[in-house]
Write a protein that holds these residues in place. Structure first.
Motif, mmCIF file in Angstrom:
data_model
loop_
_atom_site.group_PDB
_atom_site.id
_atom_site.type_symbol
_atom_site.label_atom_id
_atom_site.label_comp_id
_atom_site.label_asym_id
_atom_site.label_seq_id
_atom_site.Cartn_x
_atom_site.Cartn_y
_atom_site.Cartn_z
ATOM 1 N N MET A 211 34.173 -36.653 98.957
ATOM 2 C CA MET A 211 33.477 -37.134 100.096
ATOM 3 C C MET A 211 34.067 -36.109 101.320
ATOM 4 S SD MET A 211 31.429 -39.294 100.980
ATOM 5 C CE MET A 211 31.024 -40.601 102.028
ATOM 6 N N GLU A 212 35.155 -35.818 101.294
ATOM 7 C CA GLU A 212 35.964 -34.877 102.165
ATOM 8 C C GLU A 212 35.123 -33.610 102.205
ATOM 9 O OE1 GLU A 212 39.845 -34.445 101.708
ATOM 10 O OE2 GLU A 212 40.584 -36.632 101.955
ATOM 11 N N LEU A 213 34.735 -33.190 101.038
ATOM 12 C CA LEU A 213 33.965 -31.835 101.011
ATOM 13 C C LEU A 213 32.475 -32.045 101.607
ATOM 14 C CD1 LEU A 213 33.810 -28.879 99.988
ATOM 15 C CD2 LEU A 213 33.112 -29.749 97.694
ATOM 16 N N LEU A 214 31.971 -33.415 101.479
ATOM 17 C CA LEU A 214 30.662 -33.293 102.313
ATOM 18 C C LEU A 214 30.814 -33.439 103.542
ATOM 19 C CD1 LEU A 214 27.784 -33.976 101.829
ATOM 20 C CD2 LEU A 214 28.383 -36.300 101.989
ATOM 21 N N GLY A 215 31.931 -33.938 104.046
ATOM 22 C CA GLY A 215 32.078 -34.069 105.618
ATOM 23 C C GLY A 215 32.261 -32.612 106.140
ATOM 24 N N ILE A 216 33.227 -31.788 105.533
ATOM 25 C CA ILE A 216 33.420 -30.343 105.812
ATOM 26 C C ILE A 216 32.087 -29.595 105.792
ATOM 27 C CG2 ILE A 216 34.672 -28.226 105.253
ATOM 28 C CD1 ILE A 216 36.959 -30.110 104.202
ATOM 29 N N LEU A 217 31.462 -29.696 104.756
ATOM 30 C CA LEU A 217 30.052 -28.709 104.659
ATOM 31 C C LEU A 217 29.056 -29.355 105.991
ATOM 32 C CD1 LEU A 217 29.405 -29.040 100.858
ATOM 33 C CD2 LEU A 217 30.207 -26.906 102.352
ATOM 34 N N LEU A 218 28.941 -30.583 106.130
ATOM 35 C CA LEU A 218 28.150 -31.107 107.151
ATOM 36 C C LEU A 218 28.842 -30.485 108.520
ATOM 37 C CD1 LEU A 218 27.245 -34.502 106.154
ATOM 38 C CD2 LEU A 218 25.798 -32.899 106.139
ATOM 39 N N PHE A 219 30.176 -30.437 108.730
ATOM 40 C CA PHE A 219 30.349 -29.942 109.769
ATOM 41 C C PHE A 219 30.237 -28.503 110.027
ATOM 42 C CE2 PHE A 219 34.070 -28.297 112.310
ATOM 43 C CZ PHE A 219 33.777 -29.024 113.607
ATOM 44 N N GLY A 220 30.362 -27.777 109.063
ATOM 45 C CA GLY A 220 30.173 -26.275 109.016
ATOM 46 C C GLY A 220 28.785 -26.073 109.219
ATOM 47 N N LEU A 221 27.637 -26.792 108.853
ATOM 48 C CA LEU A 221 26.361 -26.818 108.921
ATOM 49 C C LEU A 221 26.123 -27.038 110.439
ATOM 50 C CD1 LEU A 221 23.529 -26.173 107.791
ATOM 51 C CD2 LEU A 221 23.608 -28.458 107.294
ATOM 52 N N TRP A 222 26.699 -27.913 110.891
ATOM 53 C CA TRP A 222 26.246 -28.321 112.483
ATOM 54 C C TRP A 222 26.956 -27.107 113.172
ATOM 55 C CZ3 TRP A 222 30.025 -29.130 116.363
ATOM 56 C CH2 TRP A 222 29.432 -29.634 117.483
ATOM 57 N N VAL A 223 28.140 -26.551 112.829
ATOM 58 C CA VAL A 223 28.529 -25.636 113.729
ATOM 59 C C VAL A 223 27.772 -24.341 113.880
ATOM 60 C CG1 VAL A 223 30.380 -23.765 113.874
ATOM 61 C CG2 VAL A 223 31.091 -26.272 113.821
ATOM 62 N N LEU A 224 27.147 -24.022 112.505
ATOM 63 C CA LEU A 224 26.256 -22.778 112.231
ATOM 64 C C LEU A 224 24.966 -23.139 113.117
ATOM 65 C CD1 LEU A 224 25.722 -20.126 110.765
ATOM 66 C CD2 LEU A 224 24.726 -21.764 108.956
ATOM 67 N N ILE A 225 24.386 -24.442 113.024
ATOM 68 C CA ILE A 225 23.084 -24.530 114.031
ATOM 69 C C ILE A 225 23.191 -24.491 115.405
ATOM 70 C CG2 ILE A 225 21.346 -26.342 114.391
ATOM 71 C CD1 ILE A 225 21.707 -27.386 111.515
ATOM 72 N N THR B 48 25.578 -22.795 117.000
ATOM 73 C CA THR B 48 26.089 -21.226 117.229
ATOM 74 C C THR B 48 24.606 -20.539 117.316
ATOM 75 O OG1 THR B 48 28.058 -21.385 116.142
ATOM 76 C CG2 THR B 48 27.217 -19.033 116.501
ATOM 77 N N VAL B 49 23.966 -20.820 116.302
ATOM 78 C CA VAL B 49 22.336 -20.049 116.264
ATOM 79 C C VAL B 49 21.583 -20.398 117.493
ATOM 80 C CG1 VAL B 49 20.241 -19.899 115.305
ATOM 81 C CG2 VAL B 49 22.292 -19.687 113.692
ATOM 82 N N CYS B 50 21.378 -21.857 117.934
ATOM 83 C CA CYS B 50 20.841 -22.281 119.186
ATOM 84 C C CYS B 50 21.235 -21.687 120.260
ATOM 85 C CB CYS B 50 21.009 -23.629 119.199
ATOM 86 S SG CYS B 50 19.758 -24.561 117.835
ATOM 87 N N VAL B 51 22.649 -21.373 120.627
ATOM 88 C CA VAL B 51 23.254 -20.806 121.549
ATOM 89 C C VAL B 51 23.083 -19.406 121.833
ATOM 90 C CG1 VAL B 51 25.489 -20.465 122.779
ATOM 91 C CG2 VAL B 51 24.857 -22.933 121.927
ATOM 92 N N VAL B 52 23.163 -18.803 120.561
ATOM 93 C CA VAL B 52 22.786 -17.317 120.769
ATOM 94 C C VAL B 52 21.304 -16.875 121.156
ATOM 95 C CG1 VAL B 52 22.656 -15.220 119.190
ATOM 96 C CG2 VAL B 52 24.569 -16.927 119.216
#
Length: 53
Positions: free
Chosen positions: A1-15, A17-21
């Motif tokens: 469950m913690e791994l899923l949270g980390i992956l979702l957070f990483g995906l959110w950060v990536l999205i 970042t791309v939107c800001v750039v």
């Protein structure tokens, strides 16, 4: 469950970042305006080859 949270957070950060750039600076840069007249200092207004002395 913690791994899923980390992956979702990483995906959110990536999205985010791309939107800001992609939106940063597109069409929002101010136009460069020149207020001083063009001058070249003490250079001649004709090529040196065509000057007759």
């Amino acid at each position: 469950m913690e791994l899923l949270g980390i992956l979702l957070f990483g995906l959110w950060v990536l999205i985010v970042t791309v939107c800001v750039v992609l939106t940063d600076g597109r069409g929002h840069t101010p136009e460069i305006r020149s207020t001083d007249p063009w001058s070249v200092g003490n250079l001649p207004s004709e090529p040196y080859a065509s000057l007759r002395m």
